[in-house]
Design an enzyme around this catalytic site. Sequence first.
Site, PDB file in Angstrom:
ATOM      1  N   HIS A 120       0.868  -1.184   0.000  1.00 27.52           N
ATOM      2  CA  HIS A 120       0.000   0.000   0.000  1.00 27.52           C
ATOM      3  C   HIS A 120       0.900   1.228   0.000  1.00 27.52           C
ATOM      4  CE1 HIS A 120      -3.624  -2.397   1.013  1.00 27.52           C
ATOM      5  NE2 HIS A 120      -2.761  -3.156   1.666  1.00 27.52           N
TER       6      HIS A 120
ATOM      7  N   ARG B 245      -0.279   4.367  -0.690  1.00 25.38           N
ATOM      8  CA  ARG B 245      -1.067   5.519  -0.204  1.00 25.38           C
ATOM      9  C   ARG B 245      -1.197   6.687  -1.175  1.00 25.38           C
ATOM     10  NH1 ARG B 245      -3.152   2.088   3.211  1.00 25.38           N
ATOM     11  NH2 ARG B 245      -1.922   1.661   5.067  1.00 25.38           N
TER      12      ARG B 245
ATOM     13  N   ASP C 164      -8.792  -4.988  -1.935  1.00 29.13           N
ATOM     14  CA  ASP C 164      -8.082  -5.227  -0.668  1.00 29.13           C
ATOM     15  C   ASP C 164      -8.218  -4.066   0.313  1.00 29.13           C
ATOM     16  OD1 ASP C 164      -6.177  -6.842   0.970  1.00 29.13           O
ATOM     17  OD2 ASP C 164      -5.056  -4.983   0.807  1.00 29.13           O
TER      18      ASP C 164
ATOM     19  N   HIS D 256      -9.332 -10.210  -0.405  1.00 23.15           N
ATOM     20  CA  HIS D 256      -9.105  -9.978   1.025  1.00 23.15           C
ATOM     21  C   HIS D 256     -10.204 -10.779   1.713  1.00 23.15           C
ATOM     22  CE1 HIS D 256      -8.685  -7.114   4.627  1.00 23.15           C
ATOM     23  NE2 HIS D 256      -9.778  -7.788   4.888  1.00 23.15           N
TER      24      HIS D 256
ATOM     25  N   HIS E 282      -2.916 -12.419   2.007  1.00 21.52           N
ATOM     26  CA  HIS E 282      -2.566 -12.578   3.426  1.00 21.52           C
ATOM     27  C   HIS E 282      -3.299 -13.695   4.164  1.00 21.52           C
ATOM     28  CE1 HIS E 282      -5.995  -9.894   3.550  1.00 21.52           C
ATOM     29  NE2 HIS E 282      -5.288  -8.813   3.321  1.00 21.52           N
TER      30      HIS E 282
ATOM     31  N   ASN F 165      -4.646  -6.437   9.822  1.00 25.70           N
ATOM     32  CA  ASN F 165      -5.798  -7.202   9.366  1.00 25.70           C
ATOM     33  C   ASN F 165      -5.401  -7.999   8.124  1.00 25.70           C
ATOM     34  OD1 ASN F 165      -8.384  -8.163   9.228  1.00 25.70           O
ATOM     35  ND2 ASN F 165      -9.155  -6.445   8.032  1.00 25.70           N
TER      36      ASN F 165
ATOM     37  N   ASP G 126       2.227  -6.982   2.609  1.00 26.40           N
ATOM     38  CA  ASP G 126       1.068  -6.176   3.021  1.00 26.40           C
ATOM     39  C   ASP G 126       1.552  -4.867   3.663  1.00 26.40           C
ATOM     40  OD1 ASP G 126      -1.481  -5.261   3.441  1.00 26.40           O
ATOM     41  OD2 ASP G 126      -2.051  -6.800   4.891  1.00 26.40           O
TER      42      ASP G 126
ATOM     43  N   HIS H 152       1.439   3.782   8.175  1.00 24.72           N
ATOM     44  CA  HIS H 152       0.581   4.756   8.881  1.00 24.72           C
ATOM     45  C   HIS H 152       1.512   5.675   9.657  1.00 24.72           C
ATOM     46  CE1 HIS H 152      -3.175   2.624   8.124  1.00 24.72           C
ATOM     47  NE2 HIS H 152      -2.574   1.508   8.484  1.00 24.72           N
TER      48      HIS H 152
ATOM     49  N   GLY I 266      -2.390  -2.444  10.218  1.00 33.37           N
ATOM     50  CA  GLY I 266      -1.299  -2.523   9.260  1.00 33.37           C
ATOM     51  C   GLY I 266       0.065  -2.161   9.790  1.00 33.37           C
TER      52      GLY I 266
END
Lengths: 432, 332
Positions: free
Chosen positions: A66, A68, A156, A183, A236, A282, A309, A313, A328
């Site tokens: 990810h 972002r 996802d 997911h 995942h 998750n 994954d 953050h 995450g």
Amino acid sequence: MSETLLIAHGRVVDPARGVDGALDVLIEDGKVRAVAPNLLREGRYDRVLDASGMVVAPGLVDMHVHFREPGREADETIATGSAAAVRGGFTSVAVMPNTEPAVDDQADAEFQVLQGKRAGKARIYPIGAVTRERKGEALSEMDGLVRGGAVAFSDDGDPVRSAEVMRCALLYAKMLGRVVIQHAEDPDLAKNGAMHAGLVSLMLGLSGKSAASEEVMVARDITLASITGGRLHIAHCSTAGSVDLVRQAKRRGLKVTCEACPHHFSLTDHAVCSFDPNFKMNPPLRTQQDLEALVEGLLDGTIDAIASDHAPHSREKKEVEFQDAPNGVIGLETMVPVSVTKLLVERGMKVARLIELLSTGPARILGLPAGTLAPGAPADVAVLDLETPYTIEPRFRSRSSNCPFVGWQVRGRAMWTVVGGRVVYDRAAEDT
Amino acid sequence: MTASAPAAAREDRPHVAWTRKDLLGLRELTREELLALLDTAKGFAEISTRSIRKVPTLRGRVVVNLFFEPSTRTRLSFSLAAQRLSADVLDFGKEGSSTSKGETLVDTARNIEAMGVDLFVVRHAAPGAAAVLARHLQASVINAGDGSHEHPTQALLDCYTIRERLGRLEGLHVAIVGDIGHSRVARSNIWALQKLGAKVTVVGPPTLVPAAFTQLGVSVCHDLDAVLPEVDVLNMLRIQRERGGGGLNFPSVEEYSRLFGLTQRRLERARKDVVIMHPGPLNRGVEIAPEVADGPNSVILQQVSAGLAVRMAALFLCSLARSKSEAAEEGA
């Protein structure tokens, strides 16, 4: 004038061709020109990397990150994510479409590809949303996404909740020769739990997501893959039951693949006793029994890929009460050391199998021109030191630092990362 | 008579088994630590019988009640306990999580600590809130309830009350009835009662009482009438009305009450001297009938009184341990 690069004295491991031995790799015009012994004596090269004592592998592929961008650039951008990728040995990454807005049309995908080229590090492959705005209702323009550069489809972050939407997505993606990445989570059963539902959640009084909340969705989608003939990939995988369902599906000859994340095969829900949100993800950290099943699946071939994954953050988003913290952890820069330490060192996995999981396997699932050092292939290479012990420091190329492995004693890291014949990461330069 | 600390709590007396600056939960406590708290509380209970119900033990210390959830009895009880120990008491109350307010919980607490606070009493909806604060603060932290995780002083006062009434905890059989899955009171009671030698059965519908509780060493039962004749103590937990009534945890409050409410008629199946407890606030007519709550077997008001002594003990012991460790650090 073409530039030549020789990676000499290393142990070349190329699972795609069954190659494992003391070989040199000659790169010219951004492509692998030759893989042969003793090339150093036979010619003059613009640059030579001395890979003595190291493993020379096809550039690693992370099929689940990810970055972002667009929308949450304070957490990560395609540029910072790419820098983290090559530091981790990754030359190709597939970015999930749960951005703001979601990547659900051709222009969105093209934007991410363009940003990847501007960053000039790893190759960026968009994964398009299965449904418009990831709402789980109407299908995205999947062909348009492919034209924009998308290599797979996924909502996802959330599951494709409706069985009928999933059935149609599998059919339509099949026409395009692409995989649908699920997911796998039943939101009703998962109830937005903060961790795995088990003994630890019971003790801590935190709401839990049961293993069943993942497994019922895996089982449902395997049935849908079976009736559609579509290609299904389970993102995942975190429970023993999921691994078992995928194993059975493969035995039945279905086009089902799956991935596992380093945190799921190296940590358990006991880590949550610290209430540290860097252990919140998750799917959640599961039990020792689930961890063992994942390791078994990685060893026996049930699991096709290791994926990070990578979910950045910023500190202020993560440093809140555990139940309120976002899910995450970052993972690109710790995937090799955690995998090497937990699978090679502790479980005796063969180097070739590990490289398959980190490169050849995910490249094959996504249909990327990667995962091999065959002559003629794009010169994407990871030169890895699997031996020298070190400690994971909280200094990352990623814009975020939500990492559960800080302080771990590990082995395994990239010394050089080469993309298209260009050295995009040099560990020695980092120390100076 | 001069006001002074009771014998069991005097600083000059070498103190029993207590070195923690924080009281975060009962899971991590040893049997000896639990007994130290209960014995110290016993000493403090005597103060409430004096004409001057105050001792100078925590004079000059500042206690802050940091309550992020509504509470009447726990908050008053902690305030009064601190005042009886001559501490200065500050009150901070704010509903909602820190994330919705823009300032993190840790920032809020650090700001208050900077004013010179020695002891935080924390009530918060998030499990682990007190533990996280304890890691970030020099001050002592006492958990006054963190989500469904723990409510240590409530369980201690429950144990204290049982011990006062029946003279022991060892060998007793205690049933806790209600929404066990969401209950911090149940969890803290489970840890404490078992360490102190009691047998625990948790009772309620399987949607509220997950079978996994057996892994904590307790028995799980879905039939109140079956356990009634066997138990020495019944701890009736409050049923959150919002969890029932068309929800999934139980179909209706009426049906819950019919199956698990403690009525006078049902009580006839129990031992004559069975002890009836409730952590409050009561839902009269739901989990407990009014005549049972007010009847001779009920110790509900004694629980409230015991709470004061237990909280004085917790404030005192944590404060003492912190002073000692600070003194040791200065000496080093």
